[in-house]
Scaffold this motif. Sequence first.
Motif, PDB file in Angstrom:
ATOM      1  N   ARG A 474     -22.977 -31.379  87.836  1.00  0.00           N
ATOM      2  CA  ARG A 474     -21.715 -31.513  88.385  1.00  0.00           C
ATOM      3  C   ARG A 474     -22.068 -32.072  89.904  1.00  0.00           C
ATOM      4  O   ARG A 474     -22.982 -31.550  90.589  1.00  0.00           O
ATOM      5  N   SER A 475     -21.232 -32.749  90.697  1.00  0.00           N
ATOM      6  CA  SER A 475     -21.227 -33.067  92.147  1.00  0.00           C
ATOM      7  C   SER A 475     -19.672 -32.947  92.504  1.00  0.00           C
ATOM      8  O   SER A 475     -18.699 -32.793  92.122  1.00  0.00           O
ATOM      9  N   SER A 476     -19.744 -32.775  93.721  1.00  0.00           N
ATOM     10  CA  SER A 476     -18.627 -32.717  94.531  1.00  0.00           C
ATOM     11  C   SER A 476     -18.213 -34.311  95.303  1.00  0.00           C
ATOM     12  O   SER A 476     -17.318 -34.335  96.030  1.00  0.00           O
ATOM     13  N   MET A 477     -19.353 -35.204  95.084  1.00  0.00           N
ATOM     14  CA  MET A 477     -19.250 -36.389  95.889  1.00  0.00           C
ATOM     15  C   MET A 477     -17.893 -37.091  95.468  1.00  0.00           C
ATOM     16  O   MET A 477     -17.498 -37.186  94.564  1.00  0.00           O
ATOM     17  N   ALA A 478     -17.150 -37.622  96.536  1.00  0.00           N
ATOM     18  CA  ALA A 478     -15.702 -38.099  96.304  1.00  0.00           C
ATOM     19  C   ALA A 478     -15.450 -39.705  97.101  1.00  0.00           C
ATOM     20  O   ALA A 478     -14.716 -39.470  97.653  1.00  0.00           O
ATOM     21  N   PRO A 479     -16.398 -40.389  96.526  1.00  0.00           N
ATOM     22  CA  PRO A 479     -16.141 -41.784  97.242  1.00  0.00           C
ATOM     23  C   PRO A 479     -14.786 -42.171  96.663  1.00  0.00           C
ATOM     24  O   PRO A 479     -14.323 -42.046  95.316  1.00  0.00           O
ATOM     25  N   THR A 480     -13.989 -42.876  97.638  1.00  0.00           N
ATOM     26  CA  THR A 480     -12.416 -43.071  97.248  1.00  0.00           C
ATOM     27  C   THR A 480     -11.887 -44.451  97.702  1.00  0.00           C
ATOM     28  O   THR A 480     -12.440 -44.709  98.759  1.00  0.00           O
ATOM     29  N   ILE A 481     -11.302 -44.924  96.957  1.00  0.00           N
ATOM     30  CA  ILE A 481     -10.436 -46.257  97.311  1.00  0.00           C
ATOM     31  C   ILE A 481      -9.234 -46.039  97.175  1.00  0.00           C
ATOM     32  O   ILE A 481      -8.656 -45.806  95.764  1.00  0.00           O
ATOM     33  N   VAL A 482      -8.331 -46.130  98.045  1.00  0.00           N
ATOM     34  CA  VAL A 482      -7.022 -45.894  97.941  1.00  0.00           C
ATOM     35  C   VAL A 482      -6.270 -47.237  98.032  1.00  0.00           C
ATOM     36  O   VAL A 482      -6.421 -47.976  98.756  1.00  0.00           O
ATOM     37  N   LEU A 483      -5.284 -47.647  96.720  1.00  0.00           N
ATOM     38  CA  LEU A 483      -4.885 -48.903  96.554  1.00  0.00           C
ATOM     39  C   LEU A 483      -3.207 -48.954  96.911  1.00  0.00           C
ATOM     40  O   LEU A 483      -2.606 -47.896  96.858  1.00  0.00           O
ATOM     41  N   LYS A 484      -2.689 -49.971  97.484  1.00  0.00           N
ATOM     42  CA  LYS A 484      -1.483 -50.213  97.642  1.00  0.00           C
ATOM     43  C   LYS A 484      -0.905 -51.640  97.074  1.00  0.00           C
ATOM     44  O   LYS A 484      -1.575 -52.600  97.506  1.00  0.00           O
ATOM     45  N   ASP A 485      -0.300 -51.513  96.044  1.00  0.00           N
ATOM     46  CA  ASP A 485       0.412 -52.634  95.192  1.00  0.00           C
ATOM     47  C   ASP A 485      -0.914 -53.441  94.787  1.00  0.00           C
ATOM     48  O   ASP A 485      -1.058 -54.661  94.728  1.00  0.00           O
ATOM     49  N   GLY A 486      -2.024 -52.563  94.264  1.00  0.00           N
ATOM     50  CA  GLY A 486      -3.136 -53.032  93.580  1.00  0.00           C
ATOM     51  C   GLY A 486      -4.001 -53.626  94.544  1.00  0.00           C
ATOM     52  O   GLY A 486      -5.164 -54.012  93.917  1.00  0.00           O
ATOM     53  N   GLU A 487      -3.851 -53.495  95.946  1.00  0.00           N
ATOM     54  CA  GLU A 487      -4.841 -53.976  96.818  1.00  0.00           C
ATOM     55  C   GLU A 487      -5.561 -52.609  97.776  1.00  0.00           C
ATOM     56  O   GLU A 487      -4.902 -51.790  97.901  1.00  0.00           O
ATOM     57  N   PRO A 488      -6.983 -52.947  98.059  1.00  0.00           N
ATOM     58  CA  PRO A 488      -7.344 -51.561  98.761  1.00  0.00           C
ATOM     59  C   PRO A 488      -6.639 -51.365 100.092  1.00  0.00           C
ATOM     60  O   PRO A 488      -6.283 -52.347 100.728  1.00  0.00           O
TER      61      PRO A 488
END
Length: 590
Positions: A474-488
């Motif tokens: 298990r890892s805590s690594m949290a690469p994240t992409i936040v989308l708005k209306d389907g776009e980054p």
Amino acid sequence: MAVWAGAAGLPARAQEAADAVVPEAATETGQQAISGMSAAAQEAKAAGVPVTAQDWMVAVANPYAAEAGARVLAAGGTAADAMVAVQAVLGLVEPQSSGLGGGAFLLWHDGESGETTTLDGREKAPLSAGPTLFLDQDGQPLKFFDAVVGGRSVGVPGTPALMQTAHARWGRSDWAGLFSDAIRLAEEGFIVSPRLAMLVAADAERLGRDPVARSYFLPDGHPVAEGQLLRNPEYAATLRTIAGQGARQVYVGRIAKAIVEKVQGAEGNPGRLSELDMSLYDVIERAPVCVPYRGHEVCGMGPPSSGGLTVGQILGLLSDFDLAEMGPESAEAWRLIGDASRLAFADRGRYMADSDFVPVPVKGLVEADYMARRAALLRRDTALSEVEPGEPEFDHALNWADDDAIELPSTSHISIVDSYGNALSMTTTIENAFGSRLMVAGFLLNNELTDFSFRSHRDGVPVANRVEPGKRPRSSMAPTIVLKDGEPALVVGSPGGSRIIGYVAKTIVAHIDWGMDVQQAVTLPHLVNRFGTYDVEEGSAAAALGEPLKALGFNVETRALNSGLHAIALGEDGLTGGADPRREGIAIGE
């Protein structure tokens, strides 16, 4: 419904003991500028303003690596191409944090198809590993560094295979050319940064146990010094092999054999890694974990990472509370954030592990009704006196004990947006600073297996994150992409051990709820609560919240909180990038 048992407080005590080691302290002074590109980026960072661009951007932990990625993007390469160049350089100039001997999680949003996916390049346990791997002759867990230093802690590395997989799927540039900057720097030398020099000096005794690591990091018996020109011809030779014959060469043949011999021959603490283990390694494509938040969709990495689920839970629990009205200086806002994090970490410790080996209630943990029930616990005026795991929906009953695995903050994060609309968020690591301290073929080997629980059972109840043959810890690594209306809309991630989750969640809240630009959001002082004690960043404005948080019922500790956040925001006006002032990274764009 899930049935749960276990002793409260055990994960907290284990993790807090690990935190006291602090293997990667903050670096207040950055590395000197390498060119006009990095100089401009460092000036923006020092001024506390984001870097702006229209076409592409890269935000990473070291100026050498940022410039390597920038050159690829400027020449028409994709974010996947740039990642390969960046990672190759990071493994040279920031070897304590990531490299060819480690693993990574990658989140990708495709500009053409609009799809978001993830690649799991996490290390794997050897097939001969089992529940007694980290137990002594009396059946008791080993002390942490007794397990770490040497071959016992080394898993099959995933980073080289991940680099090749990402390039094969999304790359446009010539594979071999992506290693040119790293090869040149390895052969001609790079300037040792303040951070690397500081960390080598602090870890000299453990680094000195391996003759190869000792000769490289401690030449003539002295730690490499800030400003020194350091060459690594063995790393250059390894990169030339990969560039010419592909990353598969790390897993078969000469390099694989050298890795296995190093692990099995580690004096005093040999490991179980075999050439068969190396040859069987595979990168796995997995679906992202996405959670709605304030009109956005926050997408992260699912198991074996706990990052996407736990960040998603924290934000889901906060979604019905008006944090924007409260503001970043409100103790009430941080009460909510802190207790939401505690509730999410309780679930993390009970349920999250490699889903290829144990059934993880991924959907149940972020299901709206479940999070609403958990959020109801926050509707009070003071801190929660006790926190227990919830009972998310499973498709059958399970009985798990709480995990006591510990994680130390030695990792790196890469955020990239290219001119084709692709976005990449990748967190990469060898786990503890300098990993296992074993060096071979010019790079360090990971100690990732110590991210497993050292105990397989507690009071007769199995631990989900126990060691098993071929399993990924298990890892805590949290690469994240936040989308708005389907776009980054935001690409973000951080190093920091299990505090990664809090760092990333805070940055998202700061950007979305409190309207901060990306540089302000990553710079915002840290307040992190995982197990009941509120960690408040020393020497920051957050110290003013210490007494109000105590009055609300929290234990409060002031300490260094060394994130390494790298974030890129995307909007109508183009791209803005921010790099964490606590480390040496920069953002470069055009």
